[in-house]
Motif scaffolding. Structure first.
Motif, PDB file in Angstrom:
ATOM      1  N   GLY A  94       0.756  -1.249   0.000  1.00 24.20           N
ATOM      2  CA  GLY A  94       0.000   0.000   0.000  1.00 24.20           C
ATOM      3  C   GLY A  94       0.784   1.296   0.000  1.00 24.20           C
ATOM      4  N   ARG A  95       2.106   1.237  -0.034  1.00 30.09           N
ATOM      5  CA  ARG A  95       2.891   2.481  -0.040  1.00 30.09           C
ATOM      6  C   ARG A  95       2.888   3.103  -1.438  1.00 30.09           C
ATOM      7  NH1 ARG A  95       8.130   0.050   2.358  1.00 30.09           N
ATOM      8  NH2 ARG A  95       7.130  -1.773   1.493  1.00 30.09           N
ATOM      9  N   ARG A  96       2.717   4.407  -1.494  1.00 28.53           N
ATOM     10  CA  ARG A  96       2.641   5.142  -2.752  1.00 28.53           C
ATOM     11  C   ARG A  96       4.029   5.263  -3.393  1.00 28.53           C
ATOM     12  NH1 ARG A  96       2.423  11.217  -2.671  1.00 28.53           N
ATOM     13  NH2 ARG A  96       2.724  10.720  -0.493  1.00 28.53           N
ATOM     14  N   PHE A  97       4.059   5.195  -4.725  1.00 27.76           N
ATOM     15  CA  PHE A  97       5.290   5.473  -5.460  1.00 27.76           C
ATOM     16  C   PHE A  97       4.969   6.218  -6.741  1.00 27.76           C
ATOM     17  CE2 PHE A  97       4.158   1.273  -7.223  1.00 27.76           C
ATOM     18  CZ  PHE A  97       4.260   1.515  -8.585  1.00 27.76           C
ATOM     19  N   TYR A  98       5.982   6.917  -7.254  1.00 25.81           N
ATOM     20  CA  TYR A  98       5.930   7.571  -8.556  1.00 25.81           C
ATOM     21  C   TYR A  98       7.043   6.946  -9.386  1.00 25.81           C
ATOM     22  CZ  TYR A  98       3.278  11.083  -6.028  1.00 25.81           C
ATOM     23  OH  TYR A  98       2.343  11.719  -5.257  1.00 25.81           O
ATOM     24  N   ASN A  99       6.759   6.689 -10.650  1.00 22.84           N
ATOM     25  CA  ASN A  99       7.812   6.124 -11.483  1.00 22.84           C
ATOM     26  C   ASN A  99       7.722   6.618 -12.911  1.00 22.84           C
ATOM     27  OD1 ASN A  99       5.511   4.294 -12.078  1.00 22.84           O
ATOM     28  ND2 ASN A  99       7.041   3.141 -13.212  1.00 22.84           N
ATOM     29  N   HIS A 100       8.840   6.499 -13.576  1.00 26.33           N
ATOM     30  CA  HIS A 100       8.905   6.763 -15.009  1.00 26.33           C
ATOM     31  C   HIS A 100       9.874   5.734 -15.569  1.00 26.33           C
ATOM     32  CE1 HIS A 100       8.505   9.446 -18.557  1.00 26.33           C
ATOM     33  NE2 HIS A 100       9.561   8.722 -18.906  1.00 26.33           N
ATOM     34  N   GLU A 101       9.353   4.863 -16.410  1.00 26.26           N
ATOM     35  CA  GLU A 101      10.228   3.866 -17.017  1.00 26.26           C
ATOM     36  C   GLU A 101      10.436   4.216 -18.480  1.00 26.26           C
ATOM     37  OE1 GLU A 101       6.141   2.365 -17.655  1.00 26.26           O
ATOM     38  OE2 GLU A 101       7.135   2.114 -15.761  1.00 26.26           O
ATOM     39  N   GLY A 102      11.467   3.649 -19.023  1.00 24.22           N
ATOM     40  CA  GLY A 102      11.756   3.870 -20.428  1.00 24.22           C
ATOM     41  C   GLY A 102      12.579   2.727 -20.963  1.00 24.22           C
ATOM     42  N   GLY A 103      12.883   2.791 -22.220  1.00 29.07           N
ATOM     43  CA  GLY A 103      13.704   1.751 -22.805  1.00 29.07           C
ATOM     44  C   GLY A 103      13.638   1.772 -24.308  1.00 29.07           C
ATOM     45  N   GLY A 104      14.400   0.910 -24.867  1.00 24.88           N
ATOM     46  CA  GLY A 104      14.470   0.746 -26.311  1.00 24.88           C
ATOM     47  C   GLY A 104      15.293  -0.491 -26.592  1.00 24.88           C
ATOM     48  N   GLY A 105      15.652  -0.666 -27.836  1.00 20.19           N
ATOM     49  CA  GLY A 105      16.469  -1.822 -28.183  1.00 20.19           C
ATOM     50  C   GLY A 105      17.797  -1.783 -27.443  1.00 20.19           C
ATOM     51  N   GLY A 106      17.991  -2.671 -26.487  1.00 18.39           N
ATOM     52  CA  GLY A 106      19.261  -2.759 -25.778  1.00 18.39           C
ATOM     53  C   GLY A 106      19.293  -2.150 -24.387  1.00 18.39           C
ATOM     54  N   PHE A 107      18.220  -1.507 -23.953  1.00 14.41           N
ATOM     55  CA  PHE A 107      18.248  -0.937 -22.604  1.00 14.41           C
ATOM     56  C   PHE A 107      16.833  -0.790 -22.040  1.00 14.41           C
ATOM     57  CE2 PHE A 107      17.416   2.678 -25.262  1.00 14.41           C
ATOM     58  CZ  PHE A 107      16.646   3.541 -24.503  1.00 14.41           C
ATOM     59  N   THR A 108      16.760  -0.762 -20.730  1.00 14.96           N
ATOM     60  CA  THR A 108      15.524  -0.408 -20.028  1.00 14.96           C
ATOM     61  C   THR A 108      15.929   0.383 -18.786  1.00 14.96           C
ATOM     62  OG1 THR A 108      13.404  -1.222 -19.178  1.00 14.96           O
ATOM     63  CG2 THR A 108      15.338  -2.538 -18.655  1.00 14.96           C
ATOM     64  N   THR A 109      15.076   1.306 -18.388  1.00 17.20           N
ATOM     65  CA  THR A 109      15.374   2.158 -17.232  1.00 17.20           C
ATOM     66  C   THR A 109      14.135   2.302 -16.356  1.00 17.20           C
ATOM     67  OG1 THR A 109      14.723   4.181 -18.396  1.00 17.20           O
ATOM     68  CG2 THR A 109      17.045   3.546 -18.508  1.00 17.20           C
ATOM     69  N   GLU A 110      14.373   2.624 -15.120  1.00 17.72           N
ATOM     70  CA  GLU A 110      13.280   2.895 -14.180  1.00 17.72           C
ATOM     71  C   GLU A 110      13.768   3.948 -13.201  1.00 17.72           C
ATOM     72  OE1 GLU A 110       9.635   2.134 -11.892  1.00 17.72           O
ATOM     73  OE2 GLU A 110      10.201   1.264 -13.808  1.00 17.72           O
ATOM     74  N   ILE A 111      13.034   5.040 -13.096  1.00 15.02           N
ATOM     75  CA  ILE A 111      13.230   6.011 -12.025  1.00 15.02           C
ATOM     76  C   ILE A 111      12.022   5.843 -11.127  1.00 15.02           C
ATOM     77  CG2 ILE A 111      13.446   8.427 -11.381  1.00 15.02           C
ATOM     78  CD1 ILE A 111      14.407   8.993 -14.240  1.00 15.02           C
ATOM     79  N   ARG A 112      12.279   5.596  -9.852  1.00 12.20           N
ATOM     80  CA  ARG A 112      11.157   5.378  -8.925  1.00 12.20           C
ATOM     81  C   ARG A 112      11.410   6.131  -7.632  1.00 12.20           C
ATOM     82  NH1 ARG A 112       7.575   0.158  -7.694  1.00 12.20           N
ATOM     83  NH2 ARG A 112       7.843  -0.088  -9.915  1.00 12.20           N
ATOM     84  N   MET A 113      10.346   6.782  -7.153  1.00  8.95           N
ATOM     85  CA  MET A 113      10.413   7.537  -5.896  1.00  8.95           C
ATOM     86  C   MET A 113       9.324   7.058  -4.958  1.00  8.95           C
ATOM     87  SD  MET A 113      10.887  11.369  -7.483  1.00  8.95           S
ATOM     88  CE  MET A 113       9.254  11.315  -8.216  1.00  8.95           C
ATOM     89  N   TYR A 114       9.689   6.918  -3.686  1.00 13.81           N
ATOM     90  CA  TYR A 114       8.762   6.534  -2.626  1.00 13.81           C
ATOM     91  C   TYR A 114       8.694   7.709  -1.644  1.00 13.81           C
ATOM     92  CZ  TYR A 114       9.612   1.834  -4.440  1.00 13.81           C
ATOM     93  OH  TYR A 114       9.728   0.734  -5.249  1.00 13.81           O
ATOM     94  N   PRO A 115       7.733   8.620  -1.825  1.00 16.06           N
ATOM     95  CA  PRO A 115       7.713   9.835  -1.005  1.00 16.06           C
ATOM     96  C   PRO A 115       7.514   9.573   0.485  1.00 16.06           C
ATOM     97  CG  PRO A 115       5.702   9.663  -2.300  1.00 16.06           C
ATOM     98  CD  PRO A 115       6.621   8.580  -2.775  1.00 16.06           C
ATOM     99  N   ASP A 116       6.763   8.556   0.845  1.00 12.50           N
ATOM    100  CA  ASP A 116       6.524   8.282   2.273  1.00 12.50           C
ATOM    101  C   ASP A 116       7.787   7.781   2.964  1.00 12.50           C
ATOM    102  OD1 ASP A 116       3.891   9.055   1.838  1.00 12.50           O
ATOM    103  OD2 ASP A 116       3.267   7.004   1.379  1.00 12.50           O
ATOM    104  N   SER A 117       8.707   7.204   2.201  1.00 11.96           N
ATOM    105  CA  SER A 117       9.975   6.722   2.745  1.00 11.96           C
ATOM    106  C   SER A 117      11.116   7.697   2.466  1.00 11.96           C
ATOM    107  CB  SER A 117      10.342   5.370   2.130  1.00 11.96           C
ATOM    108  OG  SER A 117       9.307   4.438   2.303  1.00 11.96           O
ATOM    109  N   ASP A 118      10.846   8.703   1.637  1.00 14.71           N
ATOM    110  CA  ASP A 118      11.835   9.712   1.263  1.00 14.71           C
ATOM    111  C   ASP A 118      13.059   9.088   0.582  1.00 14.71           C
ATOM    112  OD1 ASP A 118      12.521  12.407   1.025  1.00 14.71           O
ATOM    113  OD2 ASP A 118      13.786  12.327   2.813  1.00 14.71           O
ATOM    114  N   VAL A 119      12.812   8.119  -0.294  1.00 15.11           N
ATOM    115  CA  VAL A 119      13.895   7.505  -1.059  1.00 15.11           C
ATOM    116  C   VAL A 119      13.490   7.395  -2.533  1.00 15.11           C
ATOM    117  CG1 VAL A 119      14.865   6.166   0.853  1.00 15.11           C
ATOM    118  CG2 VAL A 119      13.155   5.121  -0.616  1.00 15.11           C
ATOM    119  N   GLY A 120      14.505   7.391  -3.378  1.00 18.43           N
ATOM    120  CA  GLY A 120      14.279   7.211  -4.801  1.00 18.43           C
ATOM    121  C   GLY A 120      15.420   6.416  -5.397  1.00 18.43           C
ATOM    122  N   PHE A 121      15.153   5.773  -6.506  1.00 17.78           N
ATOM    123  CA  PHE A 121      16.151   4.914  -7.144  1.00 17.78           C
ATOM    124  C   PHE A 121      16.117   5.126  -8.652  1.00 17.78           C
ATOM    125  CE2 PHE A 121      14.556   2.683  -3.412  1.00 17.78           C
ATOM    126  CZ  PHE A 121      15.725   2.523  -2.698  1.00 17.78           C
TER     127      PHE A 121
END
Length: 170
Positions: A94-121
């Motif tokens: 149940g913890r809220r997160f915000y994310n933006h993923e992306g990718g293409g041929g040869g790569f994938t990415t994820e930016i994710r933030m957890y505001p209630d925990s004050d951490v992002g990856f």
């Protein structure tokens, strides 16, 4: 610019101080690209987003970007909806997160933030192709990192340190 115009442009890339001509390659997908850098380059953005502004973004801009604009599942894990440029979801517990993923041929990415925990990856992965299993793996990596970061007795938690905004701007 249509494909004919694009094909007429001489495209080259500088790699390891050598110039190579790039072959035509049609990804046949939505637009990709735009944010280029190493994972640590995204720290100031995450810091600004988690702190509702700072030297990078104004508070009202961050609030607007993270406010729900469209409801419903957007992507694999973001089932609440989307703001501006960010998808909104909840973890299995149940913890809220915000994310933006992306990718293409040869790569994938994820930016994710957890505001209630004050951490992002930021997760960047080289891949053989672009398929949903690889995008899902990036989501899982973020969840594992988040779980570890939130437990004071975990190894990852002991490795985390809080950076000041001045350090992030260096």
């Amino acid at each position: 610019m249509d494909n004919k115009q694009y094909n007429d442009i001489a495209v080259s890339a500088s790699v390891w101080n050598k110039t190579s001509t790039l072959e035509d390659f049609d990804l046949d997908c939505a637009a990709i690209g735009g944010l280029v850098g190493k994972a640590s380059d995204f720290a100031p953005l995450i810091h600004s987003m988690l702190n509702e502004g700072g030297s990078l973004l104004r508070k009202d801009t961050v609030i607007d970007m993270l406010s729900l604009k469209n409801e419903g599942q957007i992507g694999i894990e973001s089932k609440i909806g989307a703001g501006i440029g960010w998808k909104i979801g909840r973890t299995h517990d149940g913890r809220r997160f915000y994310n933006h993923e992306g990718g293409g041929g040869g790569f994938t990415t994820e930016i994710r933030m957890y505001p209630d925990s004050d951490v992002g990856f930021v997760v960047m992965m080289n891949t053989w192709s672009l398929n949903m299993a690889e995008v899902k793996l990036a989501h899982i990596v973020c969840e594992i990192l988040h779980e570890s970061a939130c437990h004071p007795d975990s190894f990852l938690h002991s490795q985390l340190r809080v950076c000041s905004e001045a350090e992030l701007e260096k």
